[in-house]
Design a protein around this motif. Structure first.
Motif, PDB file in Angstrom:
ATOM      1  N   SER A  33      30.751   5.769   2.857  1.00  0.00           N
ATOM      2  CA  SER A  33      31.387   7.038   2.492  1.00  0.00           C
ATOM      3  C   SER A  33      30.355   8.043   1.992  1.00  0.00           C
ATOM      4  N   ILE A  34      30.765   9.311   1.927  1.00  0.00           N
ATOM      5  CA  ILE A  34      30.022  10.335   1.197  1.00  0.00           C
ATOM      6  C   ILE A  34      30.821  10.633  -0.061  1.00  0.00           C
ATOM      7  N   HIS A  35      30.227  10.327  -1.207  1.00  0.00           N
ATOM      8  CA  HIS A  35      30.902  10.423  -2.502  1.00  0.00           C
ATOM      9  C   HIS A  35      30.166  11.477  -3.319  1.00  0.00           C
ATOM     10  N   ALA A  36      30.867  12.499  -3.777  1.00  0.00           N
ATOM     11  CA  ALA A  36      30.247  13.590  -4.522  1.00  0.00           C
ATOM     12  C   ALA A  36      30.542  13.483  -6.007  1.00  0.00           C
ATOM     13  N   LEU A 166      12.243   5.026   4.490  1.00  0.00           N
ATOM     14  CA  LEU A 166      12.399   3.801   3.694  1.00  0.00           C
ATOM     15  C   LEU A 166      13.584   2.960   4.152  1.00  0.00           C
ATOM     16  N   ASP A 167      14.332   3.487   5.132  1.00  0.00           N
ATOM     17  CA  ASP A 167      15.499   2.803   5.700  1.00  0.00           C
ATOM     18  C   ASP A 167      16.508   2.405   4.621  1.00  0.00           C
ATOM     19  N   PRO A 168      16.951   3.358   3.800  1.00  0.00           N
ATOM     20  CA  PRO A 168      17.874   3.018   2.715  1.00  0.00           C
ATOM     21  C   PRO A 168      19.269   2.706   3.236  1.00  0.00           C
ATOM     22  N   ARG A 199      25.107   5.082   6.795  1.00  0.00           N
ATOM     23  CA  ARG A 199      24.791   4.654   5.434  1.00  0.00           C
ATOM     24  C   ARG A 199      25.745   5.323   4.444  1.00  0.00           C
ATOM     25  N   THR A 200      25.613   4.946   3.190  1.00  0.00           N
ATOM     26  CA  THR A 200      26.429   5.517   2.120  1.00  0.00           C
ATOM     27  C   THR A 200      25.622   6.596   1.408  1.00  0.00           C
ATOM     28  N   VAL A 201      26.298   7.673   1.015  1.00  0.00           N
ATOM     29  CA  VAL A 201      25.628   8.760   0.302  1.00  0.00           C
ATOM     30  C   VAL A 201      26.411   9.089  -0.967  1.00  0.00           C
TER      31      VAL A 201
END
Length: 251
Positions: A33-36, A166-168, A199-201
């Motif tokens: 997800s993108i979580h703000a 860094l391939d997070p 990925r997750t942000v």
């Protein structure tokens, strides 16, 4: 901890002398997800970021990433696990070219970050991946420019590319559009959406138009505590959130 949750904080608290910056925060970030994180100035957003990545130690509470307790882990160990805070730790050097900066991030990934004395030819094996990342952030035409020559928005794109090197598994972005003009804001917002595909942000962002455009879930902080959480529609219609933003220029 559910498999759907990649990062979880429980009871996270940070007390300074005579002041509680983060107060008993419970936060769950869903995988993919993108979580703000939003809130008025002084709400504790950046302090919470620093706790999650262990740039600050919590007074109380626990943090788990991928089910593993990282409450007392070193920031470098957390980054190696795949939880990377962008802009603060990405390796962007003003005198190095775009290619050299991204390649340095790739060197970090393979454990040879600081071998500056290596011959140029020995690094050519990293070039293909570096060019892929540079192209992904729209910097192909700037590949030979030094970082200091880049316009502000392009410099932020380079920082994202260096972090992606860094391939997070999860990226934490602290105010990625701060100080940008409208055109650069749109470009960086689209770039964040693009890199979030795999990925997750977790992002701190003041621009609520960007938050509305990007976010699956929004957590609103006020005075170091969670005031509200939900979709943009949920939080923007919450009377307590509206009151918190009154007079700040964000409502």
């Amino acid at each position: 901890m559910s498999h759907d949750v990649i990062l979880e904080a429980k009871g996270l608290t940070k007390e300074f002398e005579g002041f509680t910056a983060v107060n008993n925060v419970d936060l769950r970030v869903r995988r993919g997800s993108i979580h703000a994180l939003i809130g008025p100035n002084g709400a504790g957003k950046t302090t919470l970021f620093s706790l999650l990545t262990r740039f600050l130690s919590a007074t109380r509470g626990t943090i788990r990433f991928n089910g593993q307790d990282i409450t007392r882990a070193h920031p470098a160990d957390i980054a190696r696990r795949g939880l990377v805070r962008s802009f603060q730790i990405s390796a962007v050097y003003p005198k190095l070219s775009v290619l050299e900066n991204v390649r340095l991030g790739l060197q970090r990934r393979v454990g040879s970050s600081f071998e500056f004395w290596r011959r140029e030819s020995s690094l050519h094996g990293l070039n293909a991946r570096a060019h892929e990342l540079i192209d992904a952030v729209g910097l192909s035409s700037f590949v030979g420019h030094t970082a200091e020559e880049l316009p502000y928005g392009r410099k932020r794109a380079l920082e994202i590319a260096a972090t992606l090197a860094l391939d997070p598994e999860m990226m934490l972005l602290d105010e990625p559009t701060a100080g940008m003009g409208h055109e650069d804001i749109f470009k960086i917002a689209e770039l964040i959406k693009q890199v979030a595909a795999n990925r997750t942000v977790l992002v701190v962002e003041h621009n609520l138009n960007v938050v509305a455009h990007l976010s699956d879930t929004i957590t609103v902080l006020q005075r170091g505590a969670i005031l509200a959480e939900g979709t943009y529609a949920d939080v923007s219609n919450n009377p307590a959130v509206r009151e918190a933003y009154m007079g700040t220029g964000h409502a």
